[in-house]
Design a protein around this motif. Structure first.
Motif, PDB file in Angstrom:
ATOM      1  N   PHE A   1       4.867  -1.698  -2.389  1.00  0.00           N
ATOM      2  CA  PHE A   1       4.062  -2.159  -3.527  1.00  0.00           C
ATOM      3  C   PHE A   1       2.734  -1.433  -3.505  1.00  0.00           C
ATOM      4  O   PHE A   1       2.042  -1.422  -2.479  1.00  0.00           O
TER       5      PHE A   1
ATOM      6  N   ALA B   1      -0.486  -1.727   4.899  1.00  0.00           N
ATOM      7  CA  ALA B   1      -1.054  -0.361   4.985  1.00  0.00           C
ATOM      8  C   ALA B   1      -1.933  -0.161   3.764  1.00  0.00           C
ATOM      9  O   ALA B   1      -1.795   0.825   3.044  1.00  0.00           O
TER      10      ALA B   1
ATOM     11  N   PRO C   1      -0.051  -4.969  -7.568  1.00  0.00           N
ATOM     12  CA  PRO C   1      -0.803  -5.362  -6.365  1.00  0.00           C
ATOM     13  C   PRO C   1      -0.220  -6.612  -5.719  1.00  0.00           C
ATOM     14  O   PRO C   1       0.190  -7.535  -6.430  1.00  0.00           O
TER      15      PRO C   1
ATOM     16  N   GLY D   1       0.836  -1.204   0.000  1.00  0.00           N
ATOM     17  CA  GLY D   1       0.000   0.000   0.000  1.00  0.00           C
ATOM     18  C   GLY D   1       0.864   1.245   0.000  1.00  0.00           C
ATOM     19  O   GLY D   1       1.622   1.479   0.947  1.00  0.00           O
TER      20      GLY D   1
ATOM     21  N   PHE E   1      -2.083   0.653  -7.647  1.00  0.00           N
ATOM     22  CA  PHE E   1      -2.311   1.646  -8.711  1.00  0.00           C
ATOM     23  C   PHE E   1      -1.041   2.490  -8.836  1.00  0.00           C
ATOM     24  O   PHE E   1       0.039   2.038  -8.496  1.00  0.00           O
TER      25      PHE E   1
ATOM     26  N   GLY F   1       1.526   3.928   4.339  1.00  0.00           N
ATOM     27  CA  GLY F   1       2.558   3.020   3.820  1.00  0.00           C
ATOM     28  C   GLY F   1       3.849   3.763   3.535  1.00  0.00           C
ATOM     29  O   GLY F   1       4.942   3.298   3.888  1.00  0.00           O
TER      30      GLY F   1
HETATM   31  C1  LIG Z   1     -14.002  11.674   3.333  1.00  0.00           C
HETATM   32  C2  LIG Z   1     -12.866  11.424   4.287  1.00  0.00           C
HETATM   33  C3  LIG Z   1     -12.508  12.424   5.186  1.00  0.00           C
HETATM   34  C4  LIG Z   1     -11.453  12.195   6.063  1.00  0.00           C
HETATM   35  N1  LIG Z   1     -11.113  13.176   6.938  1.00  0.00           N
HETATM   36  C5  LIG Z   1     -10.065  13.013   7.766  1.00  0.00           C
HETATM   37  C6  LIG Z   1      -9.648  14.072   8.599  1.00  0.00           C
HETATM   38  O1  LIG Z   1     -10.234  15.159   8.538  1.00  0.00           O
HETATM   39  N2  LIG Z   1      -8.585  13.864   9.425  1.00  0.00           N
HETATM   40  C7  LIG Z   1      -7.921  12.694   9.464  1.00  0.00           C
HETATM   41  O2  LIG Z   1      -6.964  12.578  10.248  1.00  0.00           O
HETATM   42  N3  LIG Z   1      -8.263  11.673   8.656  1.00  0.00           N
HETATM   43  C8  LIG Z   1      -9.313  11.811   7.816  1.00  0.00           C
HETATM   44  N4  LIG Z   1      -9.686  10.804   6.975  1.00  0.00           N
HETATM   45  C9  LIG Z   1      -8.954   9.539   7.034  1.00  0.00           C
HETATM   46  C10 LIG Z   1      -7.664   9.615   6.269  1.00  0.00           C
HETATM   47  O3  LIG Z   1      -7.876  10.213   5.019  1.00  0.00           O
HETATM   48  C11 LIG Z   1      -7.141   8.196   6.112  1.00  0.00           C
HETATM   49  O4  LIG Z   1      -6.953   7.643   7.411  1.00  0.00           O
HETATM   50  C12 LIG Z   1      -5.804   8.139   5.388  1.00  0.00           C
HETATM   51  O5  LIG Z   1      -5.788   8.952   4.246  1.00  0.00           O
HETATM   52  C13 LIG Z   1      -5.563   6.673   5.004  1.00  0.00           C
HETATM   53  O6  LIG Z   1      -4.279   6.529   4.449  1.00  0.00           O
HETATM   54  P1  LIG Z   1      -3.692   5.060   4.238  1.00  0.00           P
HETATM   55  O7  LIG Z   1      -2.333   5.227   3.687  1.00  0.00           O
HETATM   56  O8  LIG Z   1      -3.879   4.257   5.483  1.00  0.00           O
HETATM   57  O9  LIG Z   1      -4.682   4.366   3.222  1.00  0.00           O
HETATM   58  P2  LIG Z   1      -5.038   4.650   1.692  1.00  0.00           P
HETATM   59  O10 LIG Z   1      -4.861   6.087   1.354  1.00  0.00           O
HETATM   60  O11 LIG Z   1      -6.359   4.015   1.477  1.00  0.00           O
HETATM   61  O12 LIG Z   1      -3.914   3.878   0.912  1.00  0.00           O
HETATM   62  C14 LIG Z   1      -3.945   2.484   0.783  1.00  0.00           C
HETATM   63  C15 LIG Z   1      -3.215   2.166  -0.497  1.00  0.00           C
HETATM   64  O13 LIG Z   1      -3.049   0.761  -0.577  1.00  0.00           O
HETATM   65  C16 LIG Z   1      -3.203   0.394  -1.932  1.00  0.00           C
HETATM   66  N5  LIG Z   1      -3.505  -1.041  -1.947  1.00  0.00           N
HETATM   67  C17 LIG Z   1      -4.617  -1.671  -1.522  1.00  0.00           C
HETATM   68  N6  LIG Z   1      -4.500  -2.996  -1.653  1.00  0.00           N
HETATM   69  C18 LIG Z   1      -3.275  -3.222  -2.197  1.00  0.00           C
HETATM   70  C19 LIG Z   1      -2.581  -4.396  -2.561  1.00  0.00           C
HETATM   71  N7  LIG Z   1      -3.099  -5.619  -2.389  1.00  0.00           N
HETATM   72  N8  LIG Z   1      -1.343  -4.274  -3.094  1.00  0.00           N
HETATM   73  C20 LIG Z   1      -0.792  -3.043  -3.277  1.00  0.00           C
HETATM   74  N9  LIG Z   1      -1.422  -1.905  -2.940  1.00  0.00           N
HETATM   75  C21 LIG Z   1      -2.639  -1.978  -2.385  1.00  0.00           C
HETATM   76  C22 LIG Z   1      -4.329   1.287  -2.410  1.00  0.00           C
HETATM   77  O14 LIG Z   1      -4.372   1.382  -3.810  1.00  0.00           O
HETATM   78  C23 LIG Z   1      -3.979   2.599  -1.741  1.00  0.00           C
HETATM   79  O15 LIG Z   1      -3.167   3.421  -2.559  1.00  0.00           O
HETATM   80  C24 LIG Z   1     -10.743  10.982   6.059  1.00  0.00           C
HETATM   81  C25 LIG Z   1     -11.097   9.986   5.146  1.00  0.00           C
HETATM   82  C26 LIG Z   1     -12.147  10.207   4.263  1.00  0.00           C
HETATM   83  C27 LIG Z   1     -12.490   9.143   3.291  1.00  0.00           C
END
Ligand SMILES: Cc1cc2nc3c(=O)[nH]c(=O)nc-3n(C[C@H](O)[C@H](O)[C@H](O)COP(=O)(O)OP(=O)(O)OC[C@H]3O[C@@H](n4cnc5c(N)ncnc54)[C@H](O)[C@@H]3O)c2cc1C
Length: 396
Positions: free
Chosen positions: A38, A208, A180, A16, A41, A21
């Motif tokens: 990894f 992640a 992926p 991720g 997208f 990540g």
């Molecule tokens: C509408 C909305 C409002 C929000 N507001 C807030 C806020 O105000 N304050 C706050 O602190 N947080 C907020 N959040 C939460 C915050 O945006 C998220 O917690 C954070 O962006 C998540 O980041 P991440 O890296 O964990 O996940 P993601 O950004 O979901 O990244 C995960 C990545 O993993 C990739 N992936 C998935 N499966 C695989 C695989 N098998 N192999 C390779 N890659 C893979 C995906 O393509 C993606 O790029 C909000 C979320 C939303 C939706």
């Protein structure tokens, strides 16, 4: 070449390439680990849980331990700002108001004020009239009250992700886009991974991958109680471009249809714009699979948010300019907020799989990254996050 030497080996593989990540990779690679990320997208994609220009930055939480963690995230944000050469946190205040005893996934106003008192976090208590006079809201129910916490504001999402990408790449991290991870096979020595392009081995894996976590965990016999919602985001125009208000979140009793919660940002201080973004926080219609996301918001949710603005925020033109959607992934237990810890005890080699998913996590990005890197490289973290660990398996 025999088969074993054909398998690329890393100290840490991150699944991720979202902000969590990338932050995990940055913290691990800085400590000398060989790291690969990894991403299914392209890096910087906005198709999963991260999109748009900003996320709410706040110190306050109802839960004292999470409140302490935001304080601990702050120096890590400063560290990331120094390393990336960008201002990432913008403080213009965080305003919570409404029914002070309504319990929401965001927290509860009255209890949060008590927690801030306990932890000596400054805030100003405001009545409905104060909020109307000071920030231009209108027709608020007279019993509405709340507080403004001056250190809150917003995080610049795109600068954070771009900065992390530059830093991880410059530090020698391998970044693999459009690849992926299809399968994880942990064992006592590490984890085997497979993608459509090859097979890899890592001493430790950080999962992640946000809303897709269960897809890789279920074959290992692990299912996290997560709900994935496609949440609407709406861009509007502010009528007076000079008017400034804090980030706001209104806490209201749920309606029969939805959670009745709305929030909004002022125009970005880092972009020359009169646009503001607002959103409903409706935990309704959970998706059975993130793949089922349509990428378009529920029109009723857009209308509900714009109607609220029309009635209560005359500063803003309620006609939507842009409507978008983003995947929110929230633990079913609202007390929990996040899943953060290893899968130790849950499957063979589970201690080699570190999981970080769920919750309103952007404000914690550098901290989540540091915790994941510590769990990979030290087997333990110096942060008090035990409560967020995976629950023990339920006995049949
Ligand atoms: C509408 C909305 C409002 C929000 N507001 C807030 C806020 O105000 N304050 C706050 O602190 N947080 C907020 N959040 C939460 C915050 O945006 C998220 O917690 C954070 O962006 C998540 O980041 P991440 O890296 O964990 O996940 P993601 O950004 O979901 O990244 C995960 C990545 O993993 C990739 N992936 C998935 N499966 C695989 C695989 N098998 N192999 C390779 N890659 C893979 C995906 O393509 C993606 O790029 C909000 C979320 C939303 C939706």
């Amino acid at each position: 070449m025999d088969l074993v030497s054909a398998v690329e080996h890393y100290d840490v593989v991150v699944v991720g390439g979202g902000p969590v990540g990338l932050a995990s990779a940055w913290h691990a690679v800085r400590r000398g680990a060989r790291v690969a990320v990894f991403e299914q997208f392209e890096f910087g994609n906005e198709r999963s849980g991260t999109s748009g220009a900003e996320r709410h930055w706040r110190l306050q939480y109802t839960e004292p331990d999470l409140c302490r963690l935001t304080g601990e995230a702050l120096p890590l944000w400063r560290d990331l700002e120094r390393a990336s050469g960008e201002t990432l946190l913008h403080a213009f205040g965080s305003l919570w108001f409404g029914d002070v005893d309504v319990a929401t996934n965001e927290g509860k106003i009255s209890e949060t004020a008590r927690t801030m008192d306990q932890l000596s976090i400054p805030y100003e208590w405001l009545t409905a009239s104060d909020i109307e006079r000071r920030y231009g809201f209108a027709h608020l129910p007279r019993h509405f009250e709340g507080f403004v916490q001056p250190d809150g504001g917003a995080v610049d999402v795109r600068a954070t992700v771009a900065g992390l990408l530059r830093l991880t790449e410059a530090a020698g991290c391998v970044l693999r886009a459009d690849e992926p991870v299809r399968e994880l096979a942990p064992d006592v020595d590490g984890v085997r991974l497979s993608t459509p392009r090859g097979r890899y081995r890592a001493d430790k894996v950080v999962l992640a991958n946000g809303p897709y976590a269960n897809r890789l965990l279920e074959p290992l016999g692990i299912r996290l109680e997560l709900n994935v919602f496609e949440m609407a985001l709406v861009t509007l125009r502010q009528r007076d471009p000079r008017a400034r208000h804090p980030f706001w979140f209104v806490f209201q009793e749920p309606t029969e249809e939805d959670t009745n919660l709305f929030y909004g940002f002022p125009p970005n201080s880092w972009q020359d714009t009169d646009h503001v973004r607002i959103g409903p926080v409706f935990e309704v219609n959970a998706l059975s699979d993130p793949e089922r996301a349509t990428g378009t918001p529920d029109p009723r949710h857009v209308t509900r948010a714009c109607d609220w603005v029309e009635r209560h925020l005359p500063l803003v033109d309620p006609r939507p300019l842009v409507r978008s959607a983003c995947l929110a992934v929230l633990p079913a237990d609202p007390e929990r907020q996040f899943f953060l810890g290893t899968a130790g005890g849950r499957c063979t080699g589970g201690e080699n799989v570190v999981i970080a998913t769920g919750g309103w996590g952007f404000k914690f990005v550098p901290l989540l990254g540091k915790v994941c890197a510590q769990l990979c490289l030290d087997g333990a973290t110096t942060y008090d996050v035990d409560r967020l660990a995976l629950p023990a398996p339920t006995r049949p």
